[in-house]
Design a protein around this motif. Sequence first.
Motif, PDB file in Angstrom:
ATOM      1  N   LEU A   1      11.653  12.242  -6.350  1.00  0.00           N
ATOM      2  CA  LEU A   1      11.646  11.965  -4.913  1.00  0.00           C
ATOM      3  C   LEU A   1      10.617  10.877  -4.583  1.00  0.00           C
ATOM      4  O   LEU A   1      10.910   9.946  -3.822  1.00  0.00           O
ATOM      5  N   SER A   2       9.429  10.981  -5.148  1.00  0.00           N
ATOM      6  CA  SER A   2       8.406   9.950  -4.923  1.00  0.00           C
ATOM      7  C   SER A   2       8.881   8.596  -5.428  1.00  0.00           C
ATOM      8  O   SER A   2       8.678   7.570  -4.767  1.00  0.00           O
ATOM      9  N   ALA A   3       9.524   8.579  -6.587  1.00  0.00           N
ATOM     10  CA  ALA A   3      10.009   7.323  -7.152  1.00  0.00           C
ATOM     11  C   ALA A   3      11.123   6.714  -6.305  1.00  0.00           C
ATOM     12  O   ALA A   3      11.160   5.504  -6.081  1.00  0.00           O
ATOM     13  N   VAL A   4      12.024   7.547  -5.811  1.00  0.00           N
ATOM     14  CA  VAL A   4      13.120   7.046  -4.967  1.00  0.00           C
ATOM     15  C   VAL A   4      12.569   6.511  -3.643  1.00  0.00           C
ATOM     16  O   VAL A   4      13.007   5.455  -3.164  1.00  0.00           O
ATOM     17  N   LEU A   5      11.609   7.214  -3.059  1.00  0.00           N
ATOM     18  CA  LEU A   5      10.981   6.709  -1.833  1.00  0.00           C
ATOM     19  C   LEU A   5      10.282   5.380  -2.095  1.00  0.00           C
ATOM     20  O   LEU A   5      10.377   4.447  -1.294  1.00  0.00           O
ATOM     21  N   GLY A   6       9.584   5.286  -3.217  1.00  0.00           N
ATOM     22  CA  GLY A   6       8.938   4.023  -3.583  1.00  0.00           C
ATOM     23  C   GLY A   6       9.940   2.907  -3.779  1.00  0.00           C
ATOM     24  O   GLY A   6       9.712   1.762  -3.349  1.00  0.00           O
ATOM     25  N   ALA A   7      11.060   3.212  -4.416  1.00  0.00           N
ATOM     26  CA  ALA A   7      12.103   2.201  -4.613  1.00  0.00           C
ATOM     27  C   ALA A   7      12.683   1.749  -3.282  1.00  0.00           C
ATOM     28  O   ALA A   7      12.963   0.557  -3.083  1.00  0.00           O
ATOM     29  N   ALA A   8      12.840   2.687  -2.340  1.00  0.00           N
ATOM     30  CA  ALA A   8      13.357   2.322  -1.016  1.00  0.00           C
ATOM     31  C   ALA A   8      12.373   1.416  -0.279  1.00  0.00           C
ATOM     32  O   ALA A   8      12.774   0.441   0.366  1.00  0.00           O
ATOM     33  N   ILE A   9      11.085   1.714  -0.375  1.00  0.00           N
ATOM     34  CA  ILE A   9      10.075   0.869   0.262  1.00  0.00           C
ATOM     35  C   ILE A   9      10.065  -0.512  -0.387  1.00  0.00           C
ATOM     36  O   ILE A   9       9.998  -1.533   0.304  1.00  0.00           O
ATOM     37  N   ALA A  10      10.163  -0.548  -1.708  1.00  0.00           N
ATOM     38  CA  ALA A  10      10.208  -1.835  -2.407  1.00  0.00           C
ATOM     39  C   ALA A  10      11.450  -2.629  -2.011  1.00  0.00           C
ATOM     40  O   ALA A  10      11.383  -3.851  -1.822  1.00  0.00           O
ATOM     41  N   ALA A  11      12.581  -1.954  -1.856  1.00  0.00           N
ATOM     42  CA  ALA A  11      13.810  -2.634  -1.439  1.00  0.00           C
ATOM     43  C   ALA A  11      13.649  -3.218  -0.036  1.00  0.00           C
ATOM     44  O   ALA A  11      14.077  -4.352   0.226  1.00  0.00           O
TER      45      ALA A  11
ATOM     46  N   ILE B   1       0.837  -1.201   0.000  1.00  0.00           N
ATOM     47  CA  ILE B   1       0.000   0.000   0.000  1.00  0.00           C
ATOM     48  C   ILE B   1       0.874   1.255   0.000  1.00  0.00           C
ATOM     49  O   ILE B   1       0.595   2.220  -0.722  1.00  0.00           O
ATOM     50  N   PHE B   2       1.953   1.243   0.784  1.00  0.00           N
ATOM     51  CA  PHE B   2       2.865   2.386   0.784  1.00  0.00           C
ATOM     52  C   PHE B   2       3.516   2.566  -0.592  1.00  0.00           C
ATOM     53  O   PHE B   2       3.754   3.694  -1.027  1.00  0.00           O
ATOM     54  N   GLN B   3       3.822   1.467  -1.272  1.00  0.00           N
ATOM     55  CA  GLN B   3       4.381   1.570  -2.624  1.00  0.00           C
ATOM     56  C   GLN B   3       3.355   2.179  -3.574  1.00  0.00           C
ATOM     57  O   GLN B   3       3.707   2.965  -4.458  1.00  0.00           O
ATOM     58  N   ARG B   4       2.092   1.828  -3.390  1.00  0.00           N
ATOM     59  CA  ARG B   4       1.041   2.429  -4.212  1.00  0.00           C
ATOM     60  C   ARG B   4       0.951   3.932  -3.961  1.00  0.00           C
ATOM     61  O   ARG B   4       0.731   4.706  -4.894  1.00  0.00           O
ATOM     62  N   ILE B   5       1.104   4.342  -2.714  1.00  0.00           N
ATOM     63  CA  ILE B   5       1.062   5.778  -2.394  1.00  0.00           C
ATOM     64  C   ILE B   5       2.219   6.506  -3.086  1.00  0.00           C
ATOM     65  O   ILE B   5       2.035   7.584  -3.661  1.00  0.00           O
ATOM     66  N   ALA B   6       3.399   5.905  -3.065  1.00  0.00           N
ATOM     67  CA  ALA B   6       4.549   6.516  -3.747  1.00  0.00           C
ATOM     68  C   ALA B   6       4.307   6.583  -5.256  1.00  0.00           C
ATOM     69  O   ALA B   6       4.631   7.589  -5.899  1.00  0.00           O
ATOM     70  N   MET B   7       3.720   5.531  -5.826  1.00  0.00           N
ATOM     71  CA  MET B   7       3.422   5.535  -7.266  1.00  0.00           C
ATOM     72  C   MET B   7       2.383   6.605  -7.584  1.00  0.00           C
ATOM     73  O   MET B   7       2.492   7.297  -8.605  1.00  0.00           O
ATOM     74  N   ALA B   8       1.402   6.767  -6.706  1.00  0.00           N
ATOM     75  CA  ALA B   8       0.407   7.817  -6.900  1.00  0.00           C
ATOM     76  C   ALA B   8       1.069   9.189  -6.833  1.00  0.00           C
ATOM     77  O   ALA B   8       0.676  10.108  -7.563  1.00  0.00           O
ATOM     78  N   GLY B   9       2.085   9.334  -5.975  1.00  0.00           N
ATOM     79  CA  GLY B   9       2.826  10.593  -5.908  1.00  0.00           C
ATOM     80  C   GLY B   9       3.518  10.898  -7.232  1.00  0.00           C
ATOM     81  O   GLY B   9       3.456  12.032  -7.729  1.00  0.00           O
ATOM     82  N   VAL B  10       4.163   9.898  -7.810  1.00  0.00           N
ATOM     83  CA  VAL B  10       4.796  10.097  -9.125  1.00  0.00           C
ATOM     84  C   VAL B  10       3.750  10.542 -10.134  1.00  0.00           C
ATOM     85  O   VAL B  10       3.933  11.526 -10.865  1.00  0.00           O
ATOM     86  N   GLY B  11       2.637   9.819 -10.161  1.00  0.00           N
ATOM     87  CA  GLY B  11       1.570  10.143 -11.115  1.00  0.00           C
ATOM     88  C   GLY B  11       0.992  11.528 -10.888  1.00  0.00           C
ATOM     89  O   GLY B  11       0.738  12.274 -11.844  1.00  0.00           O
ATOM     90  N   LEU B  12       0.794  11.898  -9.634  1.00  0.00           N
ATOM     91  CA  LEU B  12       0.216  13.204  -9.317  1.00  0.00           C
ATOM     92  C   LEU B  12       1.134  14.340  -9.765  1.00  0.00           C
ATOM     93  O   LEU B  12       0.674  15.298 -10.404  1.00  0.00           O
ATOM     94  N   PHE B  13       2.424  14.238  -9.466  1.00  0.00           N
ATOM     95  CA  PHE B  13       3.334  15.310  -9.868  1.00  0.00           C
ATOM     96  C   PHE B  13       3.454  15.399 -11.391  1.00  0.00           C
ATOM     97  O   PHE B  13       3.563  16.489 -11.940  1.00  0.00           O
ATOM     98  N   CYS B  14       3.392  14.264 -12.052  1.00  0.00           N
ATOM     99  CA  CYS B  14       3.419  14.280 -13.522  1.00  0.00           C
ATOM    100  C   CYS B  14       2.121  14.861 -14.090  1.00  0.00           C
ATOM    101  O   CYS B  14       2.155  15.615 -15.067  1.00  0.00           O
ATOM    102  N   LEU B  15       0.995  14.525 -13.469  1.00  0.00           N
ATOM    103  CA  LEU B  15      -0.281  15.076 -13.932  1.00  0.00           C
ATOM    104  C   LEU B  15      -0.322  16.596 -13.748  1.00  0.00           C
ATOM    105  O   LEU B  15      -0.764  17.323 -14.638  1.00  0.00           O
ATOM    106  N   ILE B  16       0.170  17.072 -12.625  1.00  0.00           N
ATOM    107  CA  ILE B  16       0.217  18.517 -12.392  1.00  0.00           C
ATOM    108  C   ILE B  16       1.145  19.173 -13.415  1.00  0.00           C
ATOM    109  O   ILE B  16       0.827  20.223 -13.979  1.00  0.00           O
ATOM    110  N   GLY B  17       2.303  18.547 -13.684  1.00  0.00           N
ATOM    111  CA  GLY B  17       3.223  19.078 -14.692  1.00  0.00           C
ATOM    112  C   GLY B  17       2.588  19.108 -16.069  1.00  0.00           C
ATOM    113  O   GLY B  17       2.765  20.065 -16.830  1.00  0.00           O
ATOM    114  N   PHE B  18       1.819  18.069 -16.394  1.00  0.00           N
ATOM    115  CA  PHE B  18       1.127  18.032 -17.686  1.00  0.00           C
ATOM    116  C   PHE B  18       0.096  19.156 -17.777  1.00  0.00           C
ATOM    117  O   PHE B  18       0.030  19.870 -18.777  1.00  0.00           O
TER     118      PHE B  18
END
Length: 165
Positions: free
Chosen positions: A72-82, A37-54
């Motif tokens: 930053l969201s992607a790196v946090l997600g990668a750390a949680i996945a690790a 679930i935390f990884q999903r939150i990090a993925m949603a963060g990546v998506g949200l910042f990209c959507l705002i940028g778009f």
Amino acid sequence: MTTRSYFLAGFLAAAGALAFAYYLQYAQGLDPCPLCIFQRIAMAGVGLFCLIGFAHGPGVGGRRIYSALAALSAVLGAAIAARHVWLMHLPADQVPACGPGLDYLVDVMPLAEVLSTVLRGDASCAEVKGAFLGISLPAWTGIYFLMLAFGALAGIFGRFTRGRA
């Protein structure tokens, strides 16, 4: 490549990953553990910042800010996945005992304590529930997060035009 098409690609990549996670949960019956679930939150963060940028279609400074937040969201997600993969590879006698569900933790603990408890992990996070090509789903998610992080770095250091997608 335009700034908007760059952010659209990032948003679609994150949205696709989340759609696949929900497909696995609801169509295949793979219930997510708290780390999932935390990884999903990090993925949603990546998506949200990209959507705002778009939606914003920023210039160079804005593109770098949105890209840095997505990275930053992607790196946090990668750390949680690790962390998740590490728990999966612990010997059985070293795996933390099962704890209460995330809903319960959120109801009875302050947020900082919830984060600490979830990141410690438990037996539900150490169980391999799915794999592809012999690699666990959290490991694939970590790889995907790293790819998104490198893509976000391209947004920080790359050259783009400021046109429509």
